[in-house]
Design a protein around this motif. Structure first.
Motif, PDB file in Angstrom:
ATOM      1  N   ALA A 210      -5.963  -7.446 -35.367  1.00  0.00           N
ATOM      2  CA  ALA A 210      -7.307  -8.033 -35.329  1.00  0.00           C
ATOM      3  C   ALA A 210      -8.332  -7.005 -34.845  1.00  0.00           C
ATOM      4  O   ALA A 210      -9.450  -6.925 -35.377  1.00  0.00           O
ATOM      5  N   ASP A 211      -7.956  -6.230 -33.843  1.00  0.00           N
ATOM      6  CA  ASP A 211      -8.853  -5.198 -33.325  1.00  0.00           C
ATOM      7  C   ASP A 211      -9.103  -4.128 -34.382  1.00  0.00           C
ATOM      8  O   ASP A 211     -10.226  -3.641 -34.541  1.00  0.00           O
ATOM      9  N   ARG A 213      -9.037  -4.556 -37.640  1.00  0.00           N
ATOM     10  CA  ARG A 213      -9.929  -5.109 -38.660  1.00  0.00           C
ATOM     11  C   ARG A 213     -11.368  -5.096 -38.184  1.00  0.00           C
ATOM     12  O   ARG A 213     -12.292  -4.785 -38.955  1.00  0.00           O
ATOM     13  N   ARG A 214     -11.586  -5.423 -36.909  1.00  0.00           N
ATOM     14  CA  ARG A 214     -12.948  -5.403 -36.377  1.00  0.00           C
ATOM     15  C   ARG A 214     -13.528  -3.995 -36.415  1.00  0.00           C
ATOM     16  O   ARG A 214     -14.686  -3.797 -36.803  1.00  0.00           O
ATOM     17  N   ARG A 215     -12.721  -3.033 -36.029  1.00  0.00           N
ATOM     18  CA  ARG A 215     -13.192  -1.649 -36.037  1.00  0.00           C
ATOM     19  C   ARG A 215     -13.441  -1.156 -37.451  1.00  0.00           C
ATOM     20  O   ARG A 215     -14.366  -0.388 -37.705  1.00  0.00           O
ATOM     21  N   LYS A 217     -14.600  -2.798 -39.861  1.00  0.00           N
ATOM     22  CA  LYS A 217     -15.890  -3.298 -40.334  1.00  0.00           C
ATOM     23  C   LYS A 217     -17.019  -2.339 -39.975  1.00  0.00           C
ATOM     24  O   LYS A 217     -17.921  -2.099 -40.767  1.00  0.00           O
ATOM     25  N   TRP A 218     -16.956  -1.787 -38.751  1.00  0.00           N
ATOM     26  CA  TRP A 218     -17.978  -0.819 -38.343  1.00  0.00           C
ATOM     27  C   TRP A 218     -17.919   0.433 -39.220  1.00  0.00           C
ATOM     28  O   TRP A 218     -18.948   0.975 -39.624  1.00  0.00           O
TER      29      TRP A 218
END
Length: 437
Positions: A210-211, A213-215, A217-218
């Motif tokens: 999950a982390d 995937r969040r990164r 996106k940036w």
């Protein structure tokens, strides 16, 4: 609140100039005409005309029109005076606020306050004009400091910092070729450390899916922004004037020809003197240093002895802070000092190899002042972090440190508002060449 105090000089400069009856003329006028073309049937695909190209076989412009596009809506809504000034105030305020935010995000509140003090004094030094002028020489001054902070955050592996860094890197590189060495060199160092941090974390399995995937996106947002802003100059290259090709040919052939200004031709020694005058000797918080540059067009200025002494001091402090940080395993300080060294070397190459036809002109080396501010911020942070007693004292100060910083910022802003500094004139090419003779 402290951030608002530190940055209020920028909107005040815009209001001061607008109420004084400022209207875009000469370079500002030419820029404003191009801004008004953005929302027309023939929007600009490239930036403003590059002054060094006047001695080239083919004239060329700065690579991109991102700066013009950002000011298009304010100019359409508010007109060519308030629109330009308010638009530039928004850009520079946003960049400065982003720098403070990134410092707070990575180092905490106390270091963000220290950054606000550095920024307040830097803005005071620059005076009214460079804070809101829309010309290619002036627009890069304030964002350059934020770019260096964002480069450090990127080197730390901060994805949010990466997006800010990419936005500022494109803005600077597309808008002003005087940073054609600085931006790529700093970007290479920051991105190399960013990749190294990400690879190391993946090997340690320090992040979950999950982390990641969040990164991701940036990173995707940063890449998408870069592709978007490069579309206009690429279209021009293949269907228009071929400006990117002209820029590349000019850069690889020497950028400018100064054979008939041989007496003003800069040297390596002169370049070292220029950097010493502004970066090593801490003039940048004193307003006269920007209005009256501490170097002349042949590279003279601060005496060699004084400059050498200050250079030794800066290098010694930075090296000591680096060694202590390595011993503690403090990657943050190492990254900040790496960015400071890279921008110092990049500007040395710029001053040596890429001057304008006038020799060492202050107008083309405005970025030395935010560069100096960042280097001293990095050295101050490294030294303060290296001394246990200082770290403990900062923790013990509690609310006293913010109050002292707020008082210092209020004093700086009060002086800046009461006695605004006269900004250096932005000359036309003909006037500049006449003065050079």
């Amino acid at each position: 609140m402290i951030t608002v105090l530190a940055l209020c000089q920028i909107p005040i400069a815009a209001i001061r100039l607008a109420l004084a009856g400022w209207e875009p003329s000469v370079d500002s006028g030419a820029t404003t005409v191009r801004i008004r073309d953005v929302l027309s049937t023939r929007p600009p695909m490239t930036g403003m005309a590059a002054f060094p190209s006047m001695n080239e076989a083919q004239n060329y412009s700065f690579p991109g029109a991102l700066h013009l596009y950002l000011l298009a809506l304010p100019v359409r809504l508010l007109g060519t005076t308030w629109g330009v000034l308010v638009g530039m105030a928004i850009i520079n305020t946003a960049a400065s606020a982003a720098a403070i935010w990134l410092i707070r995000r990575r180092l905490g509140e106390r270091w963000a306050i220290l950054t606000a003090v550095f920024l307040a004094s830097l803005l005071w030094t620059l005076g009214t004009g460079p804070l809101v002028f829309p010309t290619p020489m002036a627009i890069v001054v304030v964002p350059l400091f934020a770019f260096l902070v964002a480069a450090w955050a990127t080197a730390e592996g901060d994805e949010a910092g990466l997006l800010v860094f990419v936005m500022l890197a494109n803005y600077l590189f597309l808008s002003q070729l005087v940073l054609v060495v600085v931006v790529p060199v700093v970007a290479a160092v920051a991105l190399a450390r960013f990749v190294a941090v990400r690879v190391a974390e993946r090997r340690r399995s320090a992040t979950d899916s999950a982390d990641r995937r969040r990164r991701r996106k940036w990173i995707v947002a940063s890449a998408a922004f870069t592709v978007l802003v490069w579309i206009p100059p690429i279209i021009d290259q293949f269907t228009g004037a071929g400006n990117l090709g002209k820029v590349f040919n000019s850069l690889t052939s020497g950028h400018v020809r100064i054979d008939f200004y041989a007496n003003l031709k800069p040297s390596f020694r002169g370049a070292v003197g220029v950097l010493t005058s502004v970066v090593a000797v801490p003039h940048w918080w004193l307003p006269p240093s920007f209005v009256h540059a501490p170097f002349d067009r042949r590279g003279g200025g601060t005496s060699f002895v004084v400059g050498a002494a200050w250079t030794v001091v800066v290098v010694a402090l930075g090296l000591w802070g680096y060694l202590r940080a390595r011993r503690r395993g403090d990657r943050t300080i190492v990254s900040m000092l790496a960015i400071a060294v890279s921008v110092w070397l990049a500007y040395l190459v710029t001053a040596w190899k890429d001057p304008d036809v006038l020799g060492y002109s202050q107008q083309y080396l405005m970025g030395l002042w935010p560069t100096s501010a960042f280097i001293w911020l990095a050295v101050t942070t490294a030294v303060a972090s290296a001394v246990p007693d200082v770290r403990k004292r900062l923790r013990d100060l509690g609310l006293i440190a913010p109050r002292l910083a707020a008082a210092a910022i209020c004093a700086i802003v009060a002086v800046a508002i009461a006695a605004p500094q006269r900004s250096p004139d932005i000359l036309t090419p003909s006037e500049s060449l006449a003065n050079a003779r």
